[in-house]
Design an enzyme around this catalytic site. Structure first.
Site, mmCIF file in Angstrom:
data_model
loop_
_atom_site.group_PDB
_atom_site.id
_atom_site.type_symbol
_atom_site.label_atom_id
_atom_site.label_comp_id
_atom_site.label_asym_id
_atom_site.label_seq_id
_atom_site.Cartn_x
_atom_site.Cartn_y
_atom_site.Cartn_z
ATOM 1 N N ASP A 161 0.836 -1.210 0.000
ATOM 2 C CA ASP A 161 0.000 0.000 0.000
ATOM 3 C C ASP A 161 0.862 1.248 0.000
ATOM 4 O O ASP A 161 0.541 2.238 -0.663
ATOM 5 C CB ASP A 161 -0.937 0.000 1.212
ATOM 6 C CG ASP A 161 -1.733 1.302 1.270
ATOM 7 O OD1 ASP A 161 -2.537 1.528 0.344
ATOM 8 O OD2 ASP A 161 -1.525 2.111 2.189
ATOM 9 N N SER A 183 -6.898 -0.091 0.249
ATOM 10 C CA SER A 183 -5.779 0.600 0.896
ATOM 11 C C SER A 183 -6.059 0.771 2.390
ATOM 12 O O SER A 183 -5.234 0.415 3.242
ATOM 13 C CB SER A 183 -5.584 1.964 0.209
ATOM 14 O OG SER A 183 -4.845 2.834 1.009
HETATM 15 N N1 URA Z 1 -6.619 6.908 2.884
HETATM 16 C C1 URA Z 1 -5.893 5.777 2.671
HETATM 17 O O1 URA Z 1 -5.259 5.256 3.587
HETATM 18 N N2 URA Z 1 -5.893 5.242 1.438
HETATM 19 C C2 URA Z 1 -6.577 5.770 0.407
HETATM 20 O O2 URA Z 1 -6.551 5.230 -0.671
HETATM 21 C C3 URA Z 1 -7.321 6.956 0.642
HETATM 22 C C4 URA Z 1 -7.334 7.494 1.893
#
Ligand code: URA
Length: 441
Positions: A161, A183
Site C-alpha cells: 500500500d 488501501s
Molecule cells: N486513505 C488511505 O489510507 N488510502 C486511500 O486510498 C485513501 C485514503
C-alpha cells in the site's frame, strides 16, 4: 503470468483472478514490476473498476505483503477509528483520550497528511518532544498502562500500500472506491484491532464528493471487514466545510485541547460523540448508543478526558506544559485577517480549496518530502451558511512568510462566496453502514 496480459485484461474490463492480483502485488512490492506498468494497471482499474471479489482479493494481497501486528497481549477489546481524510479533522486527538478515559483500550496507528488533507501524526508532532515512532513493545505497554497509544505505521505494515498509494497520488488514481477500500482496510486489518469505526467523509474536502460514492465506499469496507471476521461500522460524515474552526497542526492541537475541556466547536464534538458512542458499543463498554453518549459526556465534564490526554502526551515524551498552557504551543510570527467585502451569507466555502490555502501557508505537504510549518494555518471565524456583515472577520491566516500569507489571503477571497440567500445548514451525519445494512440519517 505476465504484467502486460494483466493490464490488457483489465483494460478490456475483465475480472482479474486472485492469482493475477497476488502476482501483481507481490512483484510490484519487491520491485520486479516497474512503476509504469503498475500505473497503467491502476488507470485501467480506475476506468474499468473492480468488483467485490477483486477488491477483497486486492485487500488480502496487500495485507499479506507485510507484517501483521499482534495486539493480543493488550487486555480487552481493542478499538480503532479511521477517517478517509479531510480538512481540519482533528477528531482522533479528541476521540482517543475520550474513549480511553471511558476505559476502552485504543491502539491507534495513524498517518501523515498528504495534499489538502491533514494527518494525525503531523498534528501530534506540533507538541514538543512527542514521539510517534514507538517500538512495538512500548506501543503495547502504553496501551496496557494508560489505555491509549498513537503511533506511525512501521515500514513493515502493508508495504504494497505504501508504494501503491504514493504512485496513485501522482497518477490521479486515488479516488476509486476499490483502491481506497483496499488501501484503508489492508492497513486497518494489519494493525490488529478487534473493532473499527470508519469515518467516511463526503463533500468538497473529501475523496468522495457525492453521497452515493461515499455510501458505496462505506459498504465496500464494511463488507471486507465482515468477510474477515472484524466488527466494523462506517459513519458517513460531512466534509463539505472544514471540521471545527482550526486548520493547521498546532492550531488544531489547541482546538482539540479546548474540545476536551468542554469548549469545542459543535460539529467536532458531535462527530466525536457519534464515533465514540459506537466505539464504546463495539468495545462492549455500553449496551446502547445513548449510554455511550452519557459516558462520553461525563468524561468531558469531570475532566477525565483532558487528564487522559495529558497522560498520553507524557507517556509519549511530549511537553505537558504546552497542554496545560496552549499559549506555549508553536505560534506563527504573523496573523492577518480576511474580512467580508459585503454583507450576506457565506454560501460557498470549498473545504478542499481551504485545505490548499493552508498548504500555501506551509501547514501541509505537497509531496511526501516537503517540510511542514507546524505553526501555520487558518482559524475560521465564520462557517458555511453563517451570516456576515461587511467588514466582519471571516478568517485569521497564521504564517511566517509575507508572500505566502498574501497569496493565501487572495485565494481565500476567491473561495468564500457571500450571497443574499439564507440557506439551511446541511447535515453533519448522513448515515451509518454496518454488517446488517445501511441506515440513512
Ligand atoms: N486513505 C488511505 O489510507 N488510502 C486511500 O486510498 C485513501 C485514503
Amino acid at each position: 503470468m505476465n504484467m502486460y496480459e494483466i493490464i490488457k485484461k483489465k483494460r478490456e474490463g475483465n475480472q482479474l483472478s486472485k492469482e493475477e492480483i497476488n502476482y501483481f502485488i507481490e512483484n510490484y512490492t519487491n520491485g520486479n514490476i516497474p512503476d509504469y506498468q503498475a500505473a497503467a494497471l491502476l488507470m485501467a482499474i480506475y476506468f474499468k473498476k473492480m468488483n467485490k471479489k477483486e477488491t477483497v482479493n486486492l485487500t488480502s494481497a496487500m495485507l499479506n505483503s507485510g507484517e501483521k501486528i499482534n495486539l493480543t497481549s493488550i487486555e480487552g477489546i481493542k478499538v480503532d477509528k479511521h477517517s478517509t481524510g479531510g480538512v481540519g479533522d482533528k477528531t482522533t486527538l479528541v476521540l482517543g483520550p475520550l474513549v480511553a478515559a471511558c476505559g476502552l483500550p485504543v491502539a491507534k496507528m495513524s498517518g501523515r497528511g498528504l495534499g489538502h488533507t491533514g494527518g494525525t501524526l503531523d498534528k501530534l508532532e506540533a507538541i514538543e518532544g512527542l514521539d510517534i515512532n514507538l517500538s512495538k513493545d512500548k506501543f503495547i505497554s502504553n496501551v496496557n498502562k494508560i489505555k491509549l497509544a498513537v503511533a506511525g505505521q512501521t515500514a513493515n505494515i502493508t508495504p504494497a500500500d505504501k508504494k501503491l498509494y504514493a504512485l496513485r497520488d501522482v497518477t490521479a488514481t486515488v479516488d476509486n472506491v476499490s483502491l481506497i477500500a483496499s488501501s484503508i482496510m489492508s492497513k486497518k486489518l494489519a494493525s490488529g484491532s478487534d473493532a473499527i469505526v470508519l469515518d467516511v467523509k463526503v463533500g468538497s474536502g473529501a475523496f468522495m464528493k457525492d453521497l452515493d460514492s461515499a455510501f458505496e465506499l462505506a459498504k465496500e469496507m464494511v463488507d471486507i471487514g465482515k468477510g474477515m471476521d472484524k466488527d466494523i461500522i462506517a459513519i458517513i460524515s460531512d466534509m463539505d466545510e472544514p471540521l471545527g474552526y482550526a486548520i493547521g497542526n498546532a492550531l488544531e492541537v489547541r482546538e482539540a485541547i479546548e474540545t476536551l475541556k468542554g469548549n469545542g466547536p459543535k460539529d467536532l464534538l458531535e462527530l466525536t460523540f457519534v464515533l465514540g458512542s459506537r466505539l464504546l458499543l463495539l468495545g462492549k463498554k455500553v449496551k446502547t448508543v445513548e449510554e455511550g453518549y452519557k459516558l462520553l459526556k461525563t468524561a468531558i465534564e469531570d475532566g477525565s478526558a483532558f487528564i487522559k490526554f495529558k497522560e498520553f502526551v507524557k507517556a509519549q515524551g511530549g511537553n505537558v506544559s504546552q497542554i496545560n498552557n496552549p499559549e506555549l504551543l508553536p505560534k506563527a510570527s504573523k496573523v492577518i485577517e480576511l474580512r467580508a467585502e459585503k454583507s450576506g451569507y457565506i454560501n460557498e466555502m470549498n473545504a478542499e480549496e481551504i485545505g490548499r490555502c493552508a498548504l500555501v501557508l506551509g501547514a501541509g505537504r505537497e509531496t511526501k518530502e516537503s517540510q511542514i510549518d507546524i505553526s501555520a494555518g487558518i482559524i475560521l471565524n465564520k462557517k458555511k451558511y453563517d451570516k456576515v456583515t461587511k467588514g466582519e472577520i471571516i478568517a485569521y491566516l497564521h504564517g511566517n512568510n509575507d508572500k505566502k500569507l498574501i497569496e493565501a489571503l487572495n485565494r481565500m477571497k476567491c473561495i468564500i462566496k457571500i450571497t443574499k440567500d439564507n440557506k439551511k445548514k446541511k447535515k453533519l451525519i448522513y448515515g451509518i453502514v454496518d454488517k446488517n445494512g445501511t441506515v440513512n440519517i
